[in-house]
Motif scaffolding. Structure first.
Motif, short mmCIF file in Angstrom:
data_model
loop_
_atom_site.label_atom_id
_atom_site.label_comp_id
_atom_site.label_asym_id
_atom_site.label_seq_id
_atom_site.Cartn_x
_atom_site.Cartn_y
_atom_site.Cartn_z
N ASN A 137 22.46 44.03 -19.38
CA ASN A 137 21.25 43.94 -18.57
C ASN A 137 20.37 45.19 -18.62
O ASN A 137 19.69 45.50 -17.67
CB ASN A 137 21.61 43.64 -17.10
CG ASN A 137 22.20 42.27 -16.94
OD1 ASN A 137 21.87 41.36 -17.68
ND2 ASN A 137 23.08 42.11 -15.97
N GLY A 138 20.40 45.91 -19.69
CA GLY A 138 19.56 47.09 -19.82
C GLY A 138 20.24 48.35 -19.32
O GLY A 138 21.33 48.32 -18.76
N PHE A 139 19.54 49.46 -19.54
CA PHE A 139 20.09 50.78 -19.20
C PHE A 139 20.01 51.03 -17.70
O PHE A 139 19.00 50.79 -17.06
CB PHE A 139 19.31 51.86 -19.96
CG PHE A 139 19.82 53.24 -19.71
CD1 PHE A 139 20.99 53.69 -20.30
CD2 PHE A 139 19.13 54.11 -18.87
CE1 PHE A 139 21.47 54.97 -20.07
CE2 PHE A 139 19.60 55.39 -18.63
CZ PHE A 139 20.77 55.82 -19.23
N ASN A 140 21.11 51.52 -17.14
CA ASN A 140 21.17 51.90 -15.73
C ASN A 140 21.83 53.27 -15.68
O ASN A 140 23.01 53.42 -15.99
CB ASN A 140 22.00 50.87 -14.94
CG ASN A 140 22.12 51.22 -13.47
OD1 ASN A 140 21.72 52.29 -13.04
ND2 ASN A 140 22.69 50.31 -12.71
N ALA A 141 21.06 54.28 -15.29
CA ALA A 141 21.56 55.65 -15.29
C ALA A 141 22.77 55.85 -14.38
O ALA A 141 23.54 56.79 -14.56
CB ALA A 141 20.45 56.61 -14.89
N ASP A 142 22.96 54.96 -13.41
CA ASP A 142 24.11 55.07 -12.51
C ASP A 142 25.42 54.66 -13.19
O ASP A 142 26.50 55.08 -12.78
CB ASP A 142 23.91 54.21 -11.26
CG ASP A 142 22.78 54.73 -10.39
OD1 ASP A 142 22.51 55.94 -10.44
OD2 ASP A 142 22.17 53.92 -9.66
N HIS A 143 25.32 53.81 -14.22
CA HIS A 143 26.52 53.29 -14.88
C HIS A 143 26.61 53.62 -16.36
O HIS A 143 27.66 53.40 -16.97
CB HIS A 143 26.59 51.76 -14.70
CG HIS A 143 26.75 51.34 -13.28
ND1 HIS A 143 27.95 51.39 -12.62
CD2 HIS A 143 25.86 50.88 -12.38
CE1 HIS A 143 27.79 50.98 -11.38
NE2 HIS A 143 26.53 50.66 -11.21
N HIS A 144 25.52 54.09 -16.93
CA HIS A 144 25.49 54.36 -18.37
C HIS A 144 25.13 55.82 -18.63
O HIS A 144 24.36 56.42 -17.88
CB HIS A 144 24.47 53.45 -19.06
CG HIS A 144 24.67 52.01 -18.78
ND1 HIS A 144 23.73 51.23 -18.14
CD2 HIS A 144 25.72 51.18 -19.03
CE1 HIS A 144 24.16 50.00 -18.03
NE2 HIS A 144 25.39 49.93 -18.55
N GLN A 145 25.67 56.34 -19.71
CA GLN A 145 25.33 57.69 -20.14
C GLN A 145 24.70 57.58 -21.53
O GLN A 145 25.37 57.19 -22.49
CB GLN A 145 26.57 58.58 -20.18
CG GLN A 145 26.28 59.99 -20.62
CD GLN A 145 27.56 60.83 -20.65
OE1 GLN A 145 28.64 60.37 -20.30
NE2 GLN A 145 27.42 62.06 -21.08
N ALA A 146 23.41 57.90 -21.61
CA ALA A 146 22.71 57.82 -22.89
C ALA A 146 23.09 59.05 -23.71
O ALA A 146 22.92 60.18 -23.28
CB ALA A 146 21.20 57.77 -22.66
#
Length: 182
Positions: A137-146
């Motif tokens: 569902n797209g990038f979420n800074a709370d759950h993903h680390q780019a």
């Protein structure tokens, strides 16, 4: 003699009557003072009782609040007690997934055993509320680390997942390492 005896009894009675009247007057005065004093004491005791009732109610309220707080803390501690253990198990999950990827399309009993082991481990983790982070569902800074930019992905979308992320009872255990489109 009987007359003398009766006269003496009357004299004693007559003497006692004024004394009784005097004693009754003093007793009434004492009773009046005592009633006032007793009423003052009753008022003082009633106020003290109200104060002690308020203190007891406050102590009961505080005890209930402490009990509720301790129950919440115990529940939270129990919920997240597996955090370190689950984090360490994620390395095993990653290794099993890498082994399956390395095998490619070749089906063998060994690969099937690794797949079943991975499935069993993931089922056990899910039973204890360890769940993979959603990357669809797209990038979420709370759950993903780019960790990089994927030129093939749309802006704000996740292109490549380098390492899966996991949560424990809704709390982030490990973020998903992803490459994001620009």
């Amino acid at each position: 003699m009987a007359n003398e005896h009766n006269e003496q009894a009357q004299d004693i009675q007559n003497e006692q009557q004024p004394e009784q009247t005097q004693a009754e007057g003093v007793e009434q005065a004492t009773n009046e003072l005592s009633v006032e004093d007793l009423q003052a004491q009753i008022t003082t005791l009633a106020e003290g009782l109200k104060l002690e009732k308020a203190r007891a109610a406050n102590a009961t309220y505080e005890a209930e609040k402490v009990k509720e707080r301790l129950e919440r803390e115990a529940e939270t501690a129990k919920k997240f007690a597996l955090e370190k253990f689950a984090k360490d198990l994620l390395d095993s999950v990653d290794n099993l997934e890498r082994a399956i990827q390395a095998a490619g399309d070749e089906q063998s009993p060994l690969l099937e055993g690794v797949q079943l082991t991975l499935k069993s481990l993931l089922t056990t983790l899910e039973k204890f509320d360890v769940v993979a982070v959603d990357t669809t569902n797209g990038f979420n800074a709370d759950h993903h680390q780019a960790v990089g930019i994927d030129p093939n992905a749309k802006a704000g979308e996740i292109g490549t997942v380098l390492q899966k992320g996991y949560t424990l009872s809704g709390r982030l255990l490990r973020p998903a390492m992803v490459m994001v489109g620009q």
